[in-house]
Design a protein around this motif. Sequence first.
Motif, PDB file in Angstrom:
ATOM      1  N   VAL A  52      -4.064  -3.912 -10.831  1.00  0.00           N
ATOM      2  CA  VAL A  52      -2.869  -3.821  -9.978  1.00  0.00           C
ATOM      3  C   VAL A  52      -2.947  -2.433  -9.338  1.00  0.00           C
ATOM      4  CG1 VAL A  52      -0.340  -3.864  -9.893  1.00  0.00           C
ATOM      5  CG2 VAL A  52      -1.550  -5.236 -11.617  1.00  0.00           C
ATOM      6  N   MET A  53      -3.287  -2.415  -8.069  1.00  0.00           N
ATOM      7  CA  MET A  53      -3.536  -1.139  -7.383  1.00  0.00           C
ATOM      8  C   MET A  53      -2.196  -0.570  -6.910  1.00  0.00           C
ATOM      9  SD  MET A  53      -6.845  -2.275  -5.103  1.00  0.00           S
ATOM     10  CE  MET A  53      -5.995  -3.417  -4.027  1.00  0.00           C
ATOM     11  N   ASP A  54      -1.504   0.127  -7.809  1.00  0.00           N
ATOM     12  CA  ASP A  54      -0.154   0.586  -7.464  1.00  0.00           C
ATOM     13  C   ASP A  54      -0.087   2.107  -7.334  1.00  0.00           C
ATOM     14  OD1 ASP A  54       2.526   0.103  -6.849  1.00  0.00           O
ATOM     15  OD2 ASP A  54       3.156   0.363  -8.939  1.00  0.00           O
ATOM     16  N   GLY A  55       0.911   2.562  -6.572  1.00  0.00           N
ATOM     17  CA  GLY A  55       1.180   4.002  -6.460  1.00  0.00           C
ATOM     18  C   GLY A  55       0.757   4.632  -5.141  1.00  0.00           C
ATOM     19  N   ASN A  56       0.339   3.823  -4.201  1.00  0.00           N
ATOM     20  CA  ASN A  56      -0.079   4.362  -2.898  1.00  0.00           C
ATOM     21  C   ASN A  56       1.063   5.060  -2.164  1.00  0.00           C
ATOM     22  OD1 ASN A  56      -2.472   3.077  -3.351  1.00  0.00           O
ATOM     23  ND2 ASN A  56      -2.172   1.451  -1.842  1.00  0.00           N
ATOM     24  N   GLY A  57       2.207   4.380  -2.118  1.00  0.00           N
ATOM     25  CA  GLY A  57       3.342   4.889  -1.349  1.00  0.00           C
ATOM     26  C   GLY A  57       3.848   6.199  -1.925  1.00  0.00           C
ATOM     27  N   ARG A  58       4.005   6.232  -3.260  1.00  0.00           N
ATOM     28  CA  ARG A  58       4.500   7.464  -3.899  1.00  0.00           C
ATOM     29  C   ARG A  58       3.492   8.595  -3.771  1.00  0.00           C
ATOM     30  NH1 ARG A  58       5.322   4.926  -9.365  1.00  0.00           N
ATOM     31  NH2 ARG A  58       4.254   3.223  -8.290  1.00  0.00           N
ATOM     32  N   TRP A  59       2.216   8.276  -3.814  1.00  0.00           N
ATOM     33  CA  TRP A  59       1.177   9.303  -3.651  1.00  0.00           C
ATOM     34  C   TRP A  59       1.356   9.985  -2.285  1.00  0.00           C
ATOM     35  CZ3 TRP A  59      -2.653  10.054  -0.008  1.00  0.00           C
ATOM     36  CH2 TRP A  59      -3.649  10.991  -0.327  1.00  0.00           C
ATOM     37  N   PRO A  95       3.391   9.689   5.560  1.00  0.00           N
ATOM     38  CA  PRO A  95       3.934   8.332   5.623  1.00  0.00           C
ATOM     39  C   PRO A  95       3.249   7.437   4.575  1.00  0.00           C
ATOM     40  CG  PRO A  95       2.492   8.766   7.508  1.00  0.00           C
ATOM     41  CD  PRO A  95       2.641  10.068   6.775  1.00  0.00           C
ATOM     42  N   ARG A  96       3.966   6.426   4.089  1.00  0.00           N
ATOM     43  CA  ARG A  96       3.427   5.558   3.023  1.00  0.00           C
ATOM     44  C   ARG A  96       2.068   4.962   3.399  1.00  0.00           C
ATOM     45  NH1 ARG A  96       6.576   3.612  -0.957  1.00  0.00           N
ATOM     46  NH2 ARG A  96       5.460   1.621  -0.847  1.00  0.00           N
ATOM     47  N   VAL A  97       1.912   4.670   4.675  1.00  0.00           N
ATOM     48  CA  VAL A  97       0.653   4.038   5.115  1.00  0.00           C
ATOM     49  C   VAL A  97      -0.554   4.947   4.863  1.00  0.00           C
ATOM     50  CG1 VAL A  97       0.980   4.732   7.527  1.00  0.00           C
ATOM     51  CG2 VAL A  97      -0.512   2.804   6.997  1.00  0.00           C
ATOM     52  N   GLY A 155      -1.001   6.583   2.249  1.00  0.00           N
ATOM     53  CA  GLY A 155      -1.377   6.266   0.864  1.00  0.00           C
ATOM     54  C   GLY A 155      -2.192   4.979   0.794  1.00  0.00           C
ATOM     55  N   HIS A 156      -1.795   4.007   1.597  1.00  0.00           N
ATOM     56  CA  HIS A 156      -2.560   2.745   1.609  1.00  0.00           C
ATOM     57  C   HIS A 156      -3.971   3.001   2.157  1.00  0.00           C
ATOM     58  CE1 HIS A 156       1.004   0.715   0.445  1.00  0.00           C
ATOM     59  NE2 HIS A 156       1.636   0.827   1.600  1.00  0.00           N
ATOM     60  N   ARG A 157      -4.041   3.851   3.171  1.00  0.00           N
ATOM     61  CA  ARG A 157      -5.351   4.162   3.764  1.00  0.00           C
ATOM     62  C   ARG A 157      -6.244   4.856   2.737  1.00  0.00           C
ATOM     63  NH1 ARG A 157      -7.532   3.922   8.476  1.00  0.00           N
ATOM     64  NH2 ARG A 157      -5.633   3.291   9.542  1.00  0.00           N
ATOM     65  N   GLN A 194       5.680 -11.090  -3.171  1.00  0.00           N
ATOM     66  CA  GLN A 194       6.943 -10.375  -2.995  1.00  0.00           C
ATOM     67  C   GLN A 194       6.813  -9.231  -1.973  1.00  0.00           C
ATOM     68  OE1 GLN A 194       5.793 -11.657  -5.988  1.00  0.00           O
ATOM     69  NE2 GLN A 194       7.374 -13.213  -5.758  1.00  0.00           N
ATOM     70  N   ASN A 195       5.594  -8.763  -1.740  1.00  0.00           N
ATOM     71  CA  ASN A 195       5.411  -7.680  -0.767  1.00  0.00           C
ATOM     72  C   ASN A 195       5.761  -8.104   0.659  1.00  0.00           C
ATOM     73  OD1 ASN A 195       2.524  -6.262  -2.502  1.00  0.00           O
ATOM     74  ND2 ASN A 195       4.664  -5.638  -2.614  1.00  0.00           N
ATOM     75  N   TRP A 196       5.864  -9.423   0.917  1.00  0.00           N
ATOM     76  CA  TRP A 196       6.304  -9.870   2.252  1.00  0.00           C
ATOM     77  C   TRP A 196       7.715  -9.379   2.553  1.00  0.00           C
ATOM     78  CZ3 TRP A 196       2.689 -11.261   5.398  1.00  0.00           C
ATOM     79  CH2 TRP A 196       1.580 -12.016   4.966  1.00  0.00           C
ATOM     80  N   ASP A 236       7.268  -2.959   9.444  1.00  0.00           N
ATOM     81  CA  ASP A 236       6.230  -1.998   9.843  1.00  0.00           C
ATOM     82  C   ASP A 236       5.201  -1.793   8.742  1.00  0.00           C
ATOM     83  OD1 ASP A 236       7.586  -1.654  12.110  1.00  0.00           O
ATOM     84  OD2 ASP A 236       8.159   0.457  11.768  1.00  0.00           O
ATOM     85  N   GLU A 237       5.683  -1.729   7.492  1.00  0.00           N
ATOM     86  CA  GLU A 237       4.736  -1.501   6.392  1.00  0.00           C
ATOM     87  C   GLU A 237       3.851  -2.735   6.194  1.00  0.00           C
ATOM     88  OE1 GLU A 237       6.160   0.506   2.879  1.00  0.00           O
ATOM     89  OE2 GLU A 237       4.417  -0.145   1.703  1.00  0.00           O
ATOM     90  N   VAL A 238       4.458  -3.918   6.293  1.00  0.00           N
ATOM     91  CA  VAL A 238       3.659  -5.151   6.156  1.00  0.00           C
ATOM     92  C   VAL A 238       2.601  -5.187   7.259  1.00  0.00           C
ATOM     93  CG1 VAL A 238       3.715  -7.683   6.276  1.00  0.00           C
ATOM     94  CG2 VAL A 238       5.473  -6.452   4.980  1.00  0.00           C
ATOM     95  N   ALA A 286       1.278  -2.665   8.894  1.00  0.00           N
ATOM     96  CA  ALA A 286       0.246  -1.640   8.668  1.00  0.00           C
ATOM     97  C   ALA A 286      -0.717  -2.101   7.562  1.00  0.00           C
ATOM     98  CB  ALA A 286       0.906  -0.312   8.293  1.00  0.00           C
ATOM     99  N   LEU A 287      -0.174  -2.755   6.535  1.00  0.00           N
ATOM    100  CA  LEU A 287      -1.046  -3.253   5.461  1.00  0.00           C
ATOM    101  C   LEU A 287      -1.994  -4.335   5.984  1.00  0.00           C
ATOM    102  CD1 LEU A 287       1.498  -3.272   2.509  1.00  0.00           C
ATOM    103  CD2 LEU A 287      -0.723  -2.119   2.487  1.00  0.00           C
ATOM    104  N   MET A 288      -1.481  -5.197   6.852  1.00  0.00           N
ATOM    105  CA  MET A 288      -2.334  -6.254   7.427  1.00  0.00           C
ATOM    106  C   MET A 288      -3.421  -5.625   8.309  1.00  0.00           C
ATOM    107  SD  MET A 288      -1.422  -9.023   6.079  1.00  0.00           S
ATOM    108  CE  MET A 288      -0.333  -8.810   4.678  1.00  0.00           C
TER     109      MET A 288
HETATM  110  C1  IPE Z   1       0.542  -0.541  -3.948  1.00  0.00           C
HETATM  111  O1  IPE Z   1       1.187   0.635  -3.655  1.00  0.00           O
HETATM  112  C2  IPE Z   1       0.100  -1.290  -2.702  1.00  0.00           C
HETATM  113  C3  IPE Z   1       0.911  -2.459  -2.396  1.00  0.00           C
HETATM  114  C4  IPE Z   1       1.883  -2.914  -3.134  1.00  0.00           C
HETATM  115  C5  IPE Z   1       0.603  -3.159  -1.181  1.00  0.00           C
HETATM  116  P1  IPE Z   1       2.729   0.704  -3.356  1.00  0.00           P
HETATM  117  O2  IPE Z   1       2.919   0.589  -1.885  1.00  0.00           O
HETATM  118  O3  IPE Z   1       3.504  -0.262  -4.147  1.00  0.00           O
HETATM  119  O4  IPE Z   1       3.048   2.181  -3.805  1.00  0.00           O
HETATM  120  P2  IPE Z   1       4.329   2.698  -4.578  1.00  0.00           P
HETATM  121  O5  IPE Z   1       4.438   1.868  -5.817  1.00  0.00           O
HETATM  122  O6  IPE Z   1       5.487   2.525  -3.665  1.00  0.00           O
HETATM  123  O7  IPE Z   1       4.010   4.111  -4.870  1.00  0.00           O
END
Ligand code: IPE
Length: 261
Positions: free
Chosen positions: A29-36, A43-45, A47-49, A78-80, A85-87, A89-91
């Motif tokens: 479960v690759m979590d924590g991008n946004g908070r990083w 911007p949260r994106v 972190g995704h990058r 549930q991420n939908w 904008d975040e959806v 950017a993720l796509m």
């Molecule tokens: C995980 O990171 C990636 C996805 C869910 C797409 P998050 O975006 O959930 O990052 P946090 O949990 O808000 O830090």
Amino acid sequence: MKDGARARDLDALRAEVRRGRIPAHVAIVMDGNGRWAEARGLPRVAGHREGSESVRAVTREARKLGLSALTLYAFSAQNWLRPRDEVGALMDLLREYLLSERAELCDNQIRLEAAGDLARLPSRVREPLAELRGVTAGRPARMVLTLALSYGSREEIVHAARSLASDVAAGRLAAEAIDEEELGRRLWTAGLPDPDLVIRTGGERRLSNYLLWQAAYAELLFVDTPWPEFREIGLLSALRDFQRRERRFGKTSAQVAAEHG
Ligand code: IPE
Ligand code: IPE
Ligand code: MG
């Protein structure tokens, strides 16, 4: 730490891991991008990058170690519900990943798969995904990389139950013939072995609708490292942790020891 010292640490850890038991299937479960990103005023994106760099590093390391399957939770059902904008950017990032990884996956004999309600994905993701699945399916593979995309475990089990029910209703399947294998064949992960180890990065201690059926006997590991910082060292450390555990599958420790002679 100097780069040279870091490389030596990594090599030492890799050698240690190689001496132990390597799991066949690791799911993350690759979590924590946004908070990083937010912690850095980005911007949260961003972190995704940065997270996609961890995807590359972890995939390469997993392949080198000889895992047969790696499954990454990239986007949940549930991420939908996230902001549009975040959806979007993720796509976009997913598309970029699928277009840029072709050579890397082919050269390393990695087959790409996807698990989830893929019909919900926009065509800019669905098309390169289908293309890359097709290309890598036609080649010899030493590892299967599965992206859990638009994936939810409850949704998956409902989907499987419907498929079983419609076969029973149509007389194609006897109710008594339904067993774990028959249900497993109708899950989006059909064909994959159960995960031996499920890792969640980013500090939360929950599964968030990931592989609920498949992880029935998986070892679980929760780490605080945010996904963008996980990289090779994160995977290697997780495998060391896994190697120190005893998997008993309901039996006693003495039975397990006797089986392993
Ligand atoms: C995980 O990171 C990636 C996805 C869910 C797409 P998050 O975006 O959930 O990052 P946090 O949990 O808000 O830090
Ligand atoms: C789980 O992370 C999904 C992915 C990593 C793709 P989330 O960040 O969406 O999970 P919750 O909302 O914290 O449970
Ligand atoms: Mg999260």
